[in-house]
Design a protein around this motif. Structure first.
Motif, PDB file in Angstrom:
ATOM      1  N   LEU A   1       0.819  -1.208   0.000  1.00 18.29           N
ATOM      2  CA  LEU A   1       0.000   0.000   0.000  1.00 18.29           C
ATOM      3  C   LEU A   1       0.856   1.263   0.000  1.00 18.29           C
ATOM      4  CD1 LEU A   1      -2.834  -1.166   2.390  1.00 18.29           C
ATOM      5  CD2 LEU A   1      -2.900  -0.995  -0.116  1.00 18.29           C
ATOM      6  N   ALA A   2       1.986   1.231   0.693  1.00 13.13           N
ATOM      7  CA  ALA A   2       2.896   2.382   0.688  1.00 13.13           C
ATOM      8  C   ALA A   2       3.461   2.605  -0.715  1.00 13.13           C
ATOM      9  CB  ALA A   2       4.016   2.180   1.704  1.00 13.13           C
ATOM     10  N   VAL A   3       3.865   1.536  -1.377  1.00 14.69           N
ATOM     11  CA  VAL A   3       4.368   1.632  -2.750  1.00 14.69           C
ATOM     12  C   VAL A   3       3.260   2.154  -3.668  1.00 14.69           C
ATOM     13  CG1 VAL A   3       5.124   0.269  -4.751  1.00 14.69           C
ATOM     14  CG2 VAL A   3       6.178  -0.108  -2.509  1.00 14.69           C
ATOM     15  N   HIS A   4       2.080   1.599  -3.539  1.00 18.37           N
ATOM     16  CA  HIS A   4       0.938   2.003  -4.365  1.00 18.37           C
ATOM     17  C   HIS A   4       0.657   3.501  -4.186  1.00 18.37           C
ATOM     18  CE1 HIS A   4      -2.812   1.065  -6.554  1.00 18.37           C
ATOM     19  NE2 HIS A   4      -3.345   2.023  -5.798  1.00 18.37           N
ATOM     20  N   GLY A   5       0.639   3.931  -2.937  1.00 22.68           N
ATOM     21  CA  GLY A   5       0.405   5.344  -2.660  1.00 22.68           C
ATOM     22  C   GLY A   5       1.480   6.235  -3.254  1.00 22.68           C
ATOM     23  N   TYR A   6       2.735   5.849  -3.111  1.00 26.39           N
ATOM     24  CA  TYR A   6       3.842   6.627  -3.675  1.00 26.39           C
ATOM     25  C   TYR A   6       3.720   6.732  -5.196  1.00 26.39           C
ATOM     26  CZ  TYR A   6       8.433   7.874  -5.388  1.00 26.39           C
ATOM     27  OH  TYR A   6       9.460   8.481  -6.068  1.00 26.39           O
ATOM     28  N   LEU A   7       3.386   5.631  -5.849  1.00 30.92           N
ATOM     29  CA  LEU A   7       3.277   5.654  -7.312  1.00 30.92           C
ATOM     30  C   LEU A   7       2.182   6.610  -7.777  1.00 30.92           C
ATOM     31  CD1 LEU A   7       3.898   1.907  -8.232  1.00 30.92           C
ATOM     32  CD2 LEU A   7       5.512   3.835  -8.327  1.00 30.92           C
ATOM     33  N   HIS A   8       1.107   6.711  -7.004  1.00 28.10           N
ATOM     34  CA  HIS A   8       0.089   7.716  -7.328  1.00 28.10           C
ATOM     35  C   HIS A   8       0.664   9.127  -7.195  1.00 28.10           C
ATOM     36  CE1 HIS A   8      -3.518   5.496  -8.191  1.00 28.10           C
ATOM     37  NE2 HIS A   8      -3.467   4.821  -7.056  1.00 28.10           N
ATOM     38  N   LEU A   9       1.512   9.347  -6.203  1.00 28.26           N
ATOM     39  CA  LEU A   9       2.096  10.680  -6.013  1.00 28.26           C
ATOM     40  C   LEU A   9       2.970  11.102  -7.188  1.00 28.26           C
ATOM     41  CD1 LEU A   9       3.142  10.733  -2.242  1.00 28.26           C
ATOM     42  CD2 LEU A   9       0.976  11.470  -3.290  1.00 28.26           C
ATOM     43  N   VAL A  10       3.585  10.135  -7.843  1.00 27.79           N
ATOM     44  CA  VAL A  10       4.472  10.469  -8.962  1.00 27.79           C
ATOM     45  C   VAL A  10       3.762  10.372 -10.308  1.00 27.79           C
ATOM     46  CG1 VAL A  10       6.575   9.928  -7.684  1.00 27.79           C
ATOM     47  CG2 VAL A  10       5.514   8.154  -9.129  1.00 27.79           C
ATOM     48  N   GLY A  11       2.434  10.270 -10.275  1.00 29.11           N
ATOM     49  CA  GLY A  11       1.657  10.386 -11.495  1.00 29.11           C
ATOM     50  C   GLY A  11       1.127   9.109 -12.109  1.00 29.11           C
ATOM     51  N   LEU A  12       1.391   7.971 -11.528  1.00 32.43           N
ATOM     52  CA  LEU A  12       0.851   6.739 -12.077  1.00 32.43           C
ATOM     53  C   LEU A  12      -0.578   6.536 -11.596  1.00 32.43           C
ATOM     54  CD1 LEU A  12       4.056   6.289 -12.054  1.00 32.43           C
ATOM     55  CD2 LEU A  12       3.427   3.964 -12.565  1.00 32.43           C
ATOM     56  N   ASP A  13      -1.355   5.832 -12.404  1.00 35.07           N
ATOM     57  CA  ASP A  13      -2.748   5.578 -12.054  1.00 35.07           C
ATOM     58  C   ASP A  13      -3.167   4.238 -12.622  1.00 35.07           C
ATOM     59  OD1 ASP A  13      -5.265   6.046 -10.965  1.00 35.07           O
ATOM     60  OD2 ASP A  13      -5.292   8.121 -11.646  1.00 35.07           O
ATOM     61  N   HIS A  14      -4.406   3.852 -12.351  1.00 26.29           N
ATOM     62  CA  HIS A  14      -4.933   2.574 -12.835  1.00 26.29           C
ATOM     63  C   HIS A  14      -6.373   2.739 -13.311  1.00 26.29           C
ATOM     64  CE1 HIS A  14      -6.601   2.437  -8.717  1.00 26.29           C
ATOM     65  NE2 HIS A  14      -5.355   2.694  -8.311  1.00 26.29           N
ATOM     66  N   GLU A  15      -6.617   3.859 -13.987  1.00 24.56           N
ATOM     67  CA  GLU A  15      -7.956   4.143 -14.514  1.00 24.56           C
ATOM     68  C   GLU A  15      -8.294   3.273 -15.721  1.00 24.56           C
ATOM     69  OE1 GLU A  15     -10.323   6.217 -13.159  1.00 24.56           O
ATOM     70  OE2 GLU A  15      -8.911   6.341 -11.495  1.00 24.56           O
ATOM     71  N   THR A  16      -7.309   2.946 -16.545  1.00 29.59           N
ATOM     72  CA  THR A  16      -7.533   2.082 -17.697  1.00 29.59           C
ATOM     73  C   THR A  16      -6.863   0.734 -17.441  1.00 29.59           C
ATOM     74  OG1 THR A  16      -5.517   2.696 -18.885  1.00 29.59           O
ATOM     75  CG2 THR A  16      -7.470   4.104 -19.225  1.00 29.59           C
ATOM     76  N   ASP A  17      -7.230  -0.262 -18.230  1.00 30.95           N
ATOM     77  CA  ASP A  17      -6.607  -1.582 -18.087  1.00 30.95           C
ATOM     78  C   ASP A  17      -5.100  -1.505 -18.312  1.00 30.95           C
ATOM     79  OD1 ASP A  17      -9.054  -2.726 -17.503  1.00 30.95           O
ATOM     80  OD2 ASP A  17      -9.366  -3.526 -19.533  1.00 30.95           O
ATOM     81  N   ALA A  18      -4.692  -0.752 -19.313  1.00 31.08           N
ATOM     82  CA  ALA A  18      -3.257  -0.628 -19.611  1.00 31.08           C
ATOM     83  C   ALA A  18      -2.517   0.043 -18.456  1.00 31.08           C
ATOM     84  CB  ALA A  18      -3.047   0.151 -20.902  1.00 31.08           C
ATOM     85  N   GLU A  19      -3.105   1.091 -17.893  1.00 31.02           N
ATOM     86  CA  GLU A  19      -2.481   1.750 -16.742  1.00 31.02           C
ATOM     87  C   GLU A  19      -2.393   0.798 -15.558  1.00 31.02           C
ATOM     88  OE1 GLU A  19      -3.810   6.436 -17.306  1.00 31.02           O
ATOM     89  OE2 GLU A  19      -5.090   5.105 -16.143  1.00 31.02           O
ATOM     90  N   ALA A  20      -3.452   0.042 -15.325  1.00 30.70           N
ATOM     91  CA  ALA A  20      -3.480  -0.891 -14.198  1.00 30.70           C
ATOM     92  C   ALA A  20      -2.391  -1.946 -14.346  1.00 30.70           C
ATOM     93  CB  ALA A  20      -4.854  -1.554 -14.086  1.00 30.70           C
TER      94      ALA A  20
END
Length: 169
Positions: A123-142
């Protein structure tokens, strides 16, 4: 009432402030080290230096935050708040803030038969990746985000959090 626990550590690439806002986290005295190690590993691999603030909280607080900022009136495991401004701290840019809810991490790790510390690191890694602009809105992003999370966690000796536990030999 005692002041919340605070830890601050600076590595070559990331400055991390961790605040244990909820007393529930006293049951996990190594939680701050898990969070710090996970975010440092992510920052090293992603190559995005800066500072991050992490609040270790409870379900009630994160539910309020989720309702206020996302319009979803229920607790969640992790919320990320990327910095809208790039205000400079000494030698670092503030990337944003992360909140992680203890009860949800407990429930999810038990339900998924995962070690609490491993799920917390994810969860910490997931949260950090959101801070640097990554997301999972599309299948490819996920898929991209999940692959990066898996790679970072593997470097920490943590199994793929997306592996199907029923497919094990």
């Amino acid at each position: 009432m005692t002041a919340p626990a605070r830890t601050l550590r600076t590595s070559d690439s990331i400055e991390i402030e961790i605040i244990a806002q909820s007393a529930r986290w006293t049951a996990y005295p190594g939680a701050d080290a898990v969070v710090r190690g996970a975010i440092e590993a992510a920052a090293l691999l992603v190559g995005r230096p800066g500072s991050v603030a992490v609040m270790l909280t409870d379900d009630a607080t994160i539910r309020d935050m989720n309702a206020t900022w996302r319009g979803i009136d229920r607790p969640t495991n992790v919320l990320s708040f990327p910095s809208r401004e790039s205000f400079a701290l000494p030698g670092a840019i503030h990337l944003g803030d992360i909140a992680i809810a203890c009860e949800t991490v407990e429930a999810e790790s038990a339900a998924e038969n995962k070690a609490f510390a491993d799920h917390l690191a994810h969860l910490a890694v997931h949260g950090y990746l959101h801070l640097v602009g990554l997301d999972h809105e599309t299948d490819a992003e996920a898929v991209g985000m999940e692959n990066l999370e898996t790679r970072i966690l593997s470097g920490l000796g943590i199994a793929d959090p997306y592996a199907d536990p029923t497919s094990a030999d």
